[in-house]
Design a protein around this motif. Structure first.
Motif, PDB file in Angstrom:
ATOM      1  N   GLU A  17      43.259  22.071 -26.581  1.00 21.11           N
ATOM      2  CA  GLU A  17      44.250  22.129 -27.658  1.00 21.11           C
ATOM      3  C   GLU A  17      43.541  22.260 -29.006  1.00 21.11           C
ATOM      4  OE1 GLU A  17      48.195  19.755 -29.163  1.00 21.11           O
ATOM      5  OE2 GLU A  17      46.537  18.582 -28.365  1.00 21.11           O
ATOM      6  N   ARG A  18      42.456  21.508 -29.188  1.00 24.12           N
ATOM      7  CA  ARG A  18      41.702  21.582 -30.439  1.00 24.12           C
ATOM      8  C   ARG A  18      40.906  22.883 -30.533  1.00 24.12           C
ATOM      9  NH1 ARG A  18      40.811  16.656 -28.723  1.00 24.12           N
ATOM     10  NH2 ARG A  18      38.661  16.993 -28.166  1.00 24.12           N
ATOM     11  N   CYS A  19      40.408  23.362 -29.389  1.00 24.56           N
ATOM     12  CA  CYS A  19      39.580  24.565 -29.388  1.00 24.56           C
ATOM     13  C   CYS A  19      39.912  25.367 -28.135  1.00 24.56           C
ATOM     14  CB  CYS A  19      38.094  24.199 -29.399  1.00 24.56           C
ATOM     15  SG  CYS A  19      37.012  25.631 -29.269  1.00 24.56           S
ATOM     16  N   PRO A  20      40.768  26.404 -28.237  1.00 22.53           N
ATOM     17  CA  PRO A  20      41.194  27.164 -27.058  1.00 22.53           C
ATOM     18  C   PRO A  20      40.038  27.760 -26.255  1.00 22.53           C
ATOM     19  CG  PRO A  20      42.562  27.706 -28.933  1.00 22.53           C
ATOM     20  CD  PRO A  20      41.443  26.851 -29.448  1.00 22.53           C
ATOM     21  N   GLY A  21      38.888  27.918 -26.862  1.00 26.98           N
ATOM     22  CA  GLY A  21      37.739  28.473 -26.143  1.00 26.98           C
ATOM     23  C   GLY A  21      36.881  27.430 -25.461  1.00 26.98           C
ATOM     24  N   PHE A  22      37.281  26.152 -25.526  1.00 26.10           N
ATOM     25  CA  PHE A  22      36.484  25.081 -24.929  1.00 26.10           C
ATOM     26  C   PHE A  22      36.312  25.286 -23.430  1.00 26.10           C
ATOM     27  CE2 PHE A  22      36.547  21.199 -22.404  1.00 26.10           C
ATOM     28  CZ  PHE A  22      35.391  20.581 -22.830  1.00 26.10           C
ATOM     29  N   ARG A  23      35.095  25.089 -22.962  1.00 22.84           N
ATOM     30  CA  ARG A  23      34.791  25.067 -21.528  1.00 22.84           C
ATOM     31  C   ARG A  23      33.799  23.947 -21.303  1.00 22.84           C
ATOM     32  NH1 ARG A  23      38.592  27.311 -22.041  1.00 22.84           N
ATOM     33  NH2 ARG A  23      39.228  29.364 -21.458  1.00 22.84           N
ATOM     34  N   PRO A  24      34.057  23.060 -20.334  1.00 24.72           N
ATOM     35  CA  PRO A  24      33.110  21.977 -20.089  1.00 24.72           C
ATOM     36  C   PRO A  24      31.757  22.552 -19.672  1.00 24.72           C
ATOM     37  CG  PRO A  24      35.044  21.824 -18.629  1.00 24.72           C
ATOM     38  CD  PRO A  24      35.201  23.059 -19.462  1.00 24.72           C
ATOM     39  N   ASP A  25      30.679  21.980 -20.227  1.00 22.63           N
ATOM     40  CA  ASP A  25      29.359  22.513 -19.918  1.00 22.63           C
ATOM     41  C   ASP A  25      28.664  21.781 -18.787  1.00 22.63           C
ATOM     42  OD1 ASP A  25      28.587  20.135 -21.064  1.00 22.63           O
ATOM     43  OD2 ASP A  25      27.745  21.051 -22.864  1.00 22.63           O
ATOM     44  N   GLY A  26      29.217  20.648 -18.352  1.00 20.67           N
ATOM     45  CA  GLY A  26      28.642  19.923 -17.233  1.00 20.67           C
ATOM     46  C   GLY A  26      27.371  19.164 -17.596  1.00 20.67           C
ATOM     47  N   GLU A  27      27.019  19.135 -18.880  1.00 17.99           N
ATOM     48  CA  GLU A  27      25.803  18.445 -19.304  1.00 17.99           C
ATOM     49  C   GLU A  27      25.975  16.942 -19.173  1.00 17.99           C
ATOM     50  OE1 GLU A  27      23.548  17.629 -23.479  1.00 17.99           O
ATOM     51  OE2 GLU A  27      24.414  19.607 -23.170  1.00 17.99           O
ATOM     52  N   ASP A  28      24.985  16.287 -18.588  1.00 21.23           N
ATOM     53  CA  ASP A  28      25.016  14.834 -18.478  1.00 21.23           C
ATOM     54  C   ASP A  28      24.529  14.215 -19.774  1.00 21.23           C
ATOM     55  OD1 ASP A  28      26.083  14.492 -15.996  1.00 21.23           O
ATOM     56  OD2 ASP A  28      24.178  14.272 -14.964  1.00 21.23           O
ATOM     57  N   THR A  29      25.344  13.361 -20.333  1.00 24.78           N
ATOM     58  CA  THR A  29      24.979  12.617 -21.528  1.00 24.78           C
ATOM     59  C   THR A  29      25.063  11.136 -21.186  1.00 24.78           C
ATOM     60  OG1 THR A  29      27.263  12.474 -22.290  1.00 24.78           O
ATOM     61  CG2 THR A  29      25.981  14.408 -23.020  1.00 24.78           C
ATOM     62  N   GLN A  30      24.573  10.295 -22.067  1.00 22.04           N
ATOM     63  CA  GLN A  30      24.677   8.855 -21.833  1.00 22.04           C
ATOM     64  C   GLN A  30      26.142   8.444 -21.760  1.00 22.04           C
ATOM     65  OE1 GLN A  30      22.121   6.753 -21.040  1.00 22.04           O
ATOM     66  NE2 GLN A  30      23.809   5.408 -20.503  1.00 22.04           N
ATOM     67  N   ALA A  31      26.981   9.051 -22.597  1.00 27.15           N
ATOM     68  CA  ALA A  31      28.414   8.740 -22.564  1.00 27.15           C
ATOM     69  C   ALA A  31      29.015   9.115 -21.207  1.00 27.15           C
ATOM     70  CB  ALA A  31      29.134   9.467 -23.691  1.00 27.15           C
ATOM     71  N   ALA A  32      28.614  10.262 -20.658  1.00 26.81           N
ATOM     72  CA  ALA A  32      29.123  10.673 -19.345  1.00 26.81           C
ATOM     73  C   ALA A  32      28.645   9.718 -18.255  1.00 26.81           C
ATOM     74  CB  ALA A  32      28.689  12.099 -19.034  1.00 26.81           C
ATOM     75  N   THR A  33      27.401   9.315 -18.337  1.00 26.67           N
ATOM     76  CA  THR A  33      26.848   8.370 -17.358  1.00 26.67           C
ATOM     77  C   THR A  33      27.582   7.035 -17.441  1.00 26.67           C
ATOM     78  OG1 THR A  33      24.694   9.446 -17.490  1.00 26.67           O
ATOM     79  CG2 THR A  33      24.731   7.207 -16.605  1.00 26.67           C
TER      80      THR A  33
END
Length: 178
Positions: A17-33
């Motif tokens: 909604e904020r960015c129609p071109g957004f696509r998840p990149d699958g990058e692992d971050t500390q927040a994701a962990t």
């Protein structure tokens, strides 16, 4: 020349909604962990610990670290307003069409952690916790571990639509971010 439209999961709707071109990149971050650990701990608690012992069980999870423990304490406090009694836990449930048609019978009262939704055309989604009360009210609960204020109404609304499409007997939903 054909163009394949990427499939966006309900959990990514706020970002699109904020960015129609957004696509998840699958990058692992500390927040994701941390988010994965939080989800795993919450699932373990719901699946293995009686409701009356949730608070005590969380206090024993010192190996998760203070931030995750704090999130679990907040989640438990919110869940105690929804889960008022011990309900049967239905683990590893997939809600899907049967012979191309929705389920005719409602889901049984209980807790459905990590409920898999078969959304059609090979797409799947997961509801962190679905609670069906003895009265038939359905709570759709999604855990969020980040502190950034975002609007997740699209995601929760998509889950409610999916549950209703797959199991038409359910029409009354309360959606919550925990």
């Amino acid at each position: 020349m054909s163009y394949k439209i990427p499939r966006i999961s309900p959990s990514a709707l706020a970002a699109t909604e904020r960015c129609p071109g957004f696509r998840p990149d699958g990058e692992d971050t500390q927040a994701a962990t941390d988010g994965t650990m939080f989800h795993d701990e919450m699932r373990l608690m719901v699946e293995t610990v009686p409701r009356s012992q949730w608070r005590n069980w969380i206090a024993t999870r010192t190996d998760t670290g203070p931030q995750i423990m704090g999130l679990m304490e907040q989640a438990e406090a919110a869940l105690e307003t929804v889960v008022l009694e011990d309900l049967k836990v239905y683990a590893n449930v997939r809600l899907r069409m049967r012979g191309g048609k929705p389920r005719k019978t409602p889901l049984k009262p209980g807790l459905y952690p990590e409920l898999e939704l078969e959304r059609g055309q090979g797409r799947h989604g997961y509801i962190d916790l679905l609670v069906v009360t003895p009265e038939g009210l359905v709570y759709i609960i999604d855990y969020k571990s980040n502190r950034v204020g975002k609007d997740f109404s699209w995601q929760l609304g998509a889950y409610a639509v999916d549950v209703n499409n797959l199991c038409e007997a359910h029409r009354d939903f309360i959606c919550m971010i925990v």
